[in-house]
Every structure is written in C-alpha cells, then in structure tokens.
Write a protein that holds these residues in place. Structure first.
Motif, PDB file in Angstrom:
ATOM      1  N   ILE A 143       0.912  -1.110  -0.009  1.00 15.82           N
ATOM      2  CA  ILE A 143       0.032  -0.111   0.087  1.00 15.82           C
ATOM      3  C   ILE A 143       1.095   1.305   0.183  1.00 15.82           C
ATOM      4  O   ILE A 143       1.906   1.404   0.740  1.00 15.82           O
ATOM      5  N   ILE A 144       0.542   2.175  -0.918  1.00 12.86           N
ATOM      6  CA  ILE A 144       1.225   3.405  -1.129  1.00 12.86           C
ATOM      7  C   ILE A 144       0.509   4.460  -1.166  1.00 12.86           C
ATOM      8  O   ILE A 144      -0.633   4.552  -1.867  1.00 12.86           O
ATOM      9  N   MET A 145       0.613   5.506  -0.405  1.00 15.27           N
ATOM     10  CA  MET A 145      -0.151   6.802  -0.200  1.00 15.27           C
ATOM     11  C   MET A 145       0.748   7.933  -1.134  1.00 15.27           C
ATOM     12  O   MET A 145       1.785   8.236  -0.876  1.00 15.27           O
ATOM     13  N   ARG A 146       0.154   8.632  -1.864  1.00 12.77           N
ATOM     14  CA  ARG A 146       0.880   9.609  -2.602  1.00 12.77           C
ATOM     15  C   ARG A 146       0.092  10.909  -2.461  1.00 12.77           C
ATOM     16  O   ARG A 146      -1.097  11.120  -2.863  1.00 12.77           O
ATOM     17  N   GLU A 147       0.897  12.180  -2.470  1.00 11.31           N
ATOM     18  CA  GLU A 147       0.243  13.488  -2.441  1.00 11.31           C
ATOM     19  C   GLU A 147       0.776  14.055  -3.775  1.00 11.31           C
ATOM     20  O   GLU A 147       1.992  14.221  -3.885  1.00 11.31           O
ATOM     21  N   ILE A 148      -0.040  14.393  -4.577  1.00 11.50           N
ATOM     22  CA  ILE A 148       0.442  14.988  -5.999  1.00 11.50           C
ATOM     23  C   ILE A 148      -0.283  16.369  -6.093  1.00 11.50           C
ATOM     24  O   ILE A 148      -1.142  16.704  -5.280  1.00 11.50           O
ATOM     25  N   THR A 149       0.546  17.472  -6.710  1.00 10.33           N
ATOM     26  CA  THR A 149       0.117  19.062  -6.996  1.00 10.33           C
ATOM     27  C   THR A 149      -0.410  19.126  -8.311  1.00 10.33           C
ATOM     28  O   THR A 149      -0.011  18.714  -9.276  1.00 10.33           O
ATOM     29  N   LEU A 150      -1.658  19.304  -8.085  1.00  8.09           N
ATOM     30  CA  LEU A 150      -2.528  19.445  -9.547  1.00  8.09           C
ATOM     31  C   LEU A 150      -2.329  20.966 -10.101  1.00  8.09           C
ATOM     32  O   LEU A 150      -2.253  21.877  -9.352  1.00  8.09           O
ATOM     33  N   SER A 151      -2.170  20.880 -11.504  1.00  3.04           N
ATOM     34  CA  SER A 151      -2.057  22.193 -12.193  1.00  3.04           C
ATOM     35  C   SER A 151      -2.987  23.078 -11.976  1.00  3.04           C
ATOM     36  O   SER A 151      -4.214  22.787 -12.106  1.00  3.04           O
ATOM     37  N   PRO A 152      -3.092  24.405 -11.932  1.00  4.55           N
ATOM     38  CA  PRO A 152      -4.184  25.431 -11.621  1.00  4.55           C
ATOM     39  C   PRO A 152      -5.137  25.223 -13.041  1.00  4.55           C
ATOM     40  O   PRO A 152      -6.343  25.440 -13.112  1.00  4.55           O
ATOM     41  N   ASP A 153      -4.619  24.545 -14.250  1.00  8.76           N
ATOM     42  CA  ASP A 153      -5.299  24.540 -15.359  1.00  8.76           C
ATOM     43  C   ASP A 153      -6.488  23.410 -15.214  1.00  8.76           C
ATOM     44  O   ASP A 153      -7.387  23.509 -16.069  1.00  8.76           O
ATOM     45  N   VAL A 154      -6.329  22.329 -14.337  1.00 10.27           N
ATOM     46  CA  VAL A 154      -7.335  21.369 -14.097  1.00 10.27           C
ATOM     47  C   VAL A 154      -8.158  21.423 -12.695  1.00 10.27           C
ATOM     48  O   VAL A 154      -8.882  20.679 -12.363  1.00 10.27           O
ATOM     49  N   THR A 155      -7.860  22.539 -12.074  1.00 12.75           N
ATOM     50  CA  THR A 155      -8.755  22.661 -10.572  1.00 12.75           C
ATOM     51  C   THR A 155      -9.715  23.783 -10.743  1.00 12.75           C
ATOM     52  O   THR A 155      -9.778  24.694 -11.618  1.00 12.75           O
ATOM     53  N   ALA A 156     -10.619  23.412 -10.082  1.00  8.96           N
ATOM     54  CA  ALA A 156     -12.087  24.410  -9.866  1.00  8.96           C
ATOM     55  C   ALA A 156     -11.726  25.801  -9.366  1.00  8.96           C
ATOM     56  O   ALA A 156     -12.175  26.809  -9.538  1.00  8.96           O
ATOM     57  N   THR A 157     -10.624  25.926  -8.616  1.00 11.61           N
ATOM     58  CA  THR A 157     -10.219  27.119  -8.154  1.00 11.61           C
ATOM     59  C   THR A 157      -9.129  27.896  -8.704  1.00 11.61           C
ATOM     60  O   THR A 157      -8.895  29.119  -8.717  1.00 11.61           O
ATOM     61  N   ALA A 158      -8.760  27.420  -9.963  1.00 10.43           N
ATOM     62  CA  ALA A 158      -7.543  28.007 -11.027  1.00 10.43           C
ATOM     63  C   ALA A 158      -6.423  28.269 -10.122  1.00 10.43           C
ATOM     64  O   ALA A 158      -5.632  28.924 -10.535  1.00 10.43           O
ATOM     65  N   GLU A 159      -6.266  27.474  -8.875  1.00 10.10           N
ATOM     66  CA  GLU A 159      -4.797  27.558  -8.080  1.00 10.10           C
ATOM     67  C   GLU A 159      -4.265  26.007  -8.223  1.00 10.10           C
ATOM     68  O   GLU A 159      -5.122  25.192  -8.124  1.00 10.10           O
ATOM     69  N   ARG A 160      -3.141  25.986  -7.724  1.00 13.85           N
ATOM     70  CA  ARG A 160      -2.584  24.818  -7.381  1.00 13.85           C
ATOM     71  C   ARG A 160      -3.258  24.064  -6.335  1.00 13.85           C
ATOM     72  O   ARG A 160      -3.663  24.785  -5.212  1.00 13.85           O
ATOM     73  N   GLU A 161      -3.386  22.728  -6.399  1.00 15.10           N
ATOM     74  CA  GLU A 161      -4.060  22.073  -5.025  1.00 15.10           C
ATOM     75  C   GLU A 161      -3.385  20.738  -5.157  1.00 15.10           C
ATOM     76  O   GLU A 161      -2.859  19.968  -5.925  1.00 15.10           O
ATOM     77  N   LYS A 162      -3.646  20.299  -3.512  1.00 21.27           N
ATOM     78  CA  LYS A 162      -2.942  18.970  -3.409  1.00 21.27           C
ATOM     79  C   LYS A 162      -4.270  17.991  -3.501  1.00 21.27           C
ATOM     80  O   LYS A 162      -5.129  18.096  -3.175  1.00 21.27           O
ATOM     81  N   LEU A 163      -3.681  16.787  -3.889  1.00 20.84           N
ATOM     82  CA  LEU A 163      -4.615  15.653  -4.039  1.00 20.84           C
ATOM     83  C   LEU A 163      -3.841  14.431  -3.549  1.00 20.84           C
ATOM     84  O   LEU A 163      -2.762  14.005  -3.888  1.00 20.84           O
ATOM     85  N   LEU A 164      -4.616  13.818  -2.462  1.00 25.97           N
ATOM     86  CA  LEU A 164      -4.020  12.494  -2.056  1.00 25.97           C
ATOM     87  C   LEU A 164      -4.638  11.214  -2.519  1.00 25.97           C
ATOM     88  O   LEU A 164      -5.675  11.051  -2.943  1.00 25.97           O
ATOM     89  N   THR A 165      -3.705  10.471  -3.181  1.00 28.05           N
ATOM     90  CA  THR A 165      -4.282   9.195  -3.876  1.00 28.05           C
ATOM     91  C   THR A 165      -3.556   7.979  -3.232  1.00 28.05           C
ATOM     92  O   THR A 165      -2.645   7.963  -2.523  1.00 28.05           O
ATOM     93  N   GLY A 166      -4.255   7.000  -3.337  1.00 25.17           N
ATOM     94  CA  GLY A 166      -3.944   5.530  -2.775  1.00 25.17           C
ATOM     95  C   GLY A 166      -3.714   4.561  -3.608  1.00 25.17           C
ATOM     96  O   GLY A 166      -4.587   4.545  -4.527  1.00 25.17           O
ATOM     97  N   GLN A 167      -2.966   3.722  -3.381  1.00 29.02           N
ATOM     98  CA  GLN A 167      -2.485   2.428  -4.271  1.00 29.02           C
ATOM     99  C   GLN A 167      -2.574   1.206  -3.659  1.00 29.02           C
ATOM    100  O   GLN A 167      -1.587   1.181  -2.533  1.00 29.02           O
ATOM    101  N   ILE A 168      -3.278   0.193  -3.945  1.00 28.21           N
ATOM    102  CA  ILE A 168      -3.030  -1.172  -3.286  1.00 28.21           C
ATOM    103  C   ILE A 168      -2.683  -2.086  -4.500  1.00 28.21           C
ATOM    104  O   ILE A 168      -3.058  -2.155  -5.652  1.00 28.21           O
ATOM    105  N   GLN A 169      -1.630  -2.877  -4.117  1.00 25.30           N
ATOM    106  CA  GLN A 169      -1.020  -3.669  -5.058  1.00 25.30           C
ATOM    107  C   GLN A 169      -0.718  -4.954  -4.455  1.00 25.30           C
ATOM    108  O   GLN A 169      -0.396  -5.142  -3.351  1.00 25.30           O
ATOM    109  N   ILE A 170      -1.354  -5.944  -5.100  1.00 25.66           N
ATOM    110  CA  ILE A 170      -1.213  -7.374  -4.726  1.00 25.66           C
ATOM    111  C   ILE A 170      -0.426  -8.373  -5.523  1.00 25.66           C
ATOM    112  O   ILE A 170      -0.764  -8.523  -6.911  1.00 25.66           O
ATOM    113  N   HIS A 171       0.918  -8.861  -5.114  1.00 32.35           N
ATOM    114  CA  HIS A 171       1.402  -9.926  -5.936  1.00 32.35           C
ATOM    115  C   HIS A 171       0.977 -11.275  -5.773  1.00 32.35           C
ATOM    116  O   HIS A 171       1.346 -11.692  -4.354  1.00 32.35           O
TER     117      HIS A 171
END
Length: 219
Positions: A143-171
């Motif tokens: 399990i890995i949690m990542r915080e990515i920064t969204l460009s103002p071009d894709v946010t509703a506020t037209a400002e940089r925003e942080k987005l937390l994402t999670g990944q589950i991987q099973i081998h």
C-alpha cells in the motif's frame, strides 16, 4: 467471472496457466483483449456501458479518448483493466481503476516467491508491505499513499491544489507455473479507502488457478 488466462493469451504467446477471479458490480472493463481491428467497436460498446444515461453526442465524443486509453493499457501488457464507479448517497461518485497483469517470475515454489517479493517491497520505507494467506495460496500486498500537486489548469479554483491518492497492489505467485499476477487498484477517493480495501479483499478471495467456469446465476 474473469478468465485471466484467456485475456493474457491475446497479447502474450507464452503458455500461461489458467487463472480466474470474480469482479463485483460497478466495474466497467476496458476491452484490452480486443484486436486492433476490433478496438474501435469494442470501445464504443464500453462507453455506452460506462455512460448508460448519455446520448449519441456524449458517446461519440468520449469514445476516441477511451480507445487511446485502451490501446495504452493493452500495449503496457495489462491482462485486465477496468474503471469502478460507485454512486454515493450524497449524489456523488466514488471511483477507482483496477488492473491485472502477469509477469514471468521463474519460481518453483510460490511460498519462496512470495517471501522474495515481500523482502523487496519491504525494503522501500514508503511501502506498507504485508504477507497475505489467500485461499489460492501466498501473496504479498503493498500500500502506497501519494500526494500530488494539480496544475491550476485542471482545478476548480484555478490554483494549485494537493490531491491525495492511494494504491493497493497485490502480488500473487502462480502455484501452477513460473508466473506472478499483479492486482492493482488506484483511487483518489481516499475518503472511501476502507470500502476499497474491503472490495479488494473480496476479489482476492475469489482468485483461482483452475480453469474458469461460467458463473452461476445469482439468486
């Protein structure tokens, strides 16, 4: 029921042993097993299933995008790729992506293979790597949690925003051949992380390394 061996055969000529798993309702599988000639028609059907309340204009505009996504997933060697969309009581939608791939791991014993995978994944301090005992055999989750920064071009506020994402991987090492399956789920809907973990656990309980049979009718 999804037959992984059948899907793998479309992009990999190796004799990968049978494997199957059951997906819950709410998932829409991309036609990664379609040939290049079939992809356009298969993607058009996928879009109509993904947006059942849409119209011809929406389906026609969305189809080229998902055709490119499908081509990219197939080229990357994925045996199965799907989007999960789940309606919320608030009126919104919780979403995730789910994929399955298989790689040659050259092992004779799935238990030894799983121990090796765990050692590699646990060496990364950002991985929450754990041993799993599944009905089908040993496996390793990461399990890995990542915080990515969204460009103002894709946010509703037209400002940089942080987005937390999670990944589950099973081998999951195959007990029937020198291959390892990798199940991956990614989501930005981390408010529903617990539900996605439970859903992934339910899918893993259905993994089988015997030839797939048609699912029985629901009661």
């Amino acid at each position: 029921m999804t037959d992984l061996a059948q899907l793998i055969a479309t992009f990999d000529a190796r004799n990968i042993p049978p494997m199957s798993f059951v997906m819950p309702d709410g998932f829409h599988a991309l036609p990664v097993d379609a040939t290049a000639d079939e992809r356009s028609t298969a993607t058009a059907e996928f879009v109509r299933g993904l947006y059942p309340g849409g119209d011809g204009e929406l389906w026609q505009s969305a189809a080229p995008f998902y055709e490119l996504v499908t081509e990219a997933m197939a080229t990357a060697g994925l045996a199965y790729s799907a989007f999960g969309l789940f309606g919320l009581e608030t009126g919104g939608v919780a979403h995730c992506s789910f994929s399955v791939a298989a790689y040659e791991s050259d092992h004779a014993d799935p238990d030894i293979a799983a121990h090796g995978i765990l050692a590699v994944l646990a060496a990364d301090p950002f991985n929450d790597a754990r041993w799993l005992d599944l009905p089908c055999g040993p496996a390793v989750s990461s399990i890995i949690m990542r915080e990515i920064t969204l460009s103002p071009d894709v946010t509703a506020t037209a400002e940089r925003e942080k987005l937390l994402t999670g990944q589950i991987q099973i081998h999951v090492p195959f007990p029937t051949g020198p291959y390892t399956a990798v199940f991956t789920i990614d989501t930005a809907a981390v408010d529903y992380w617990g539900e996605f973990c439970d859903m992934t656990t339910a899918i893993l309980q259905t993994v089988s390394f015997t030839a797939a049979r048609p699912p029985t009718a629901r009661q």
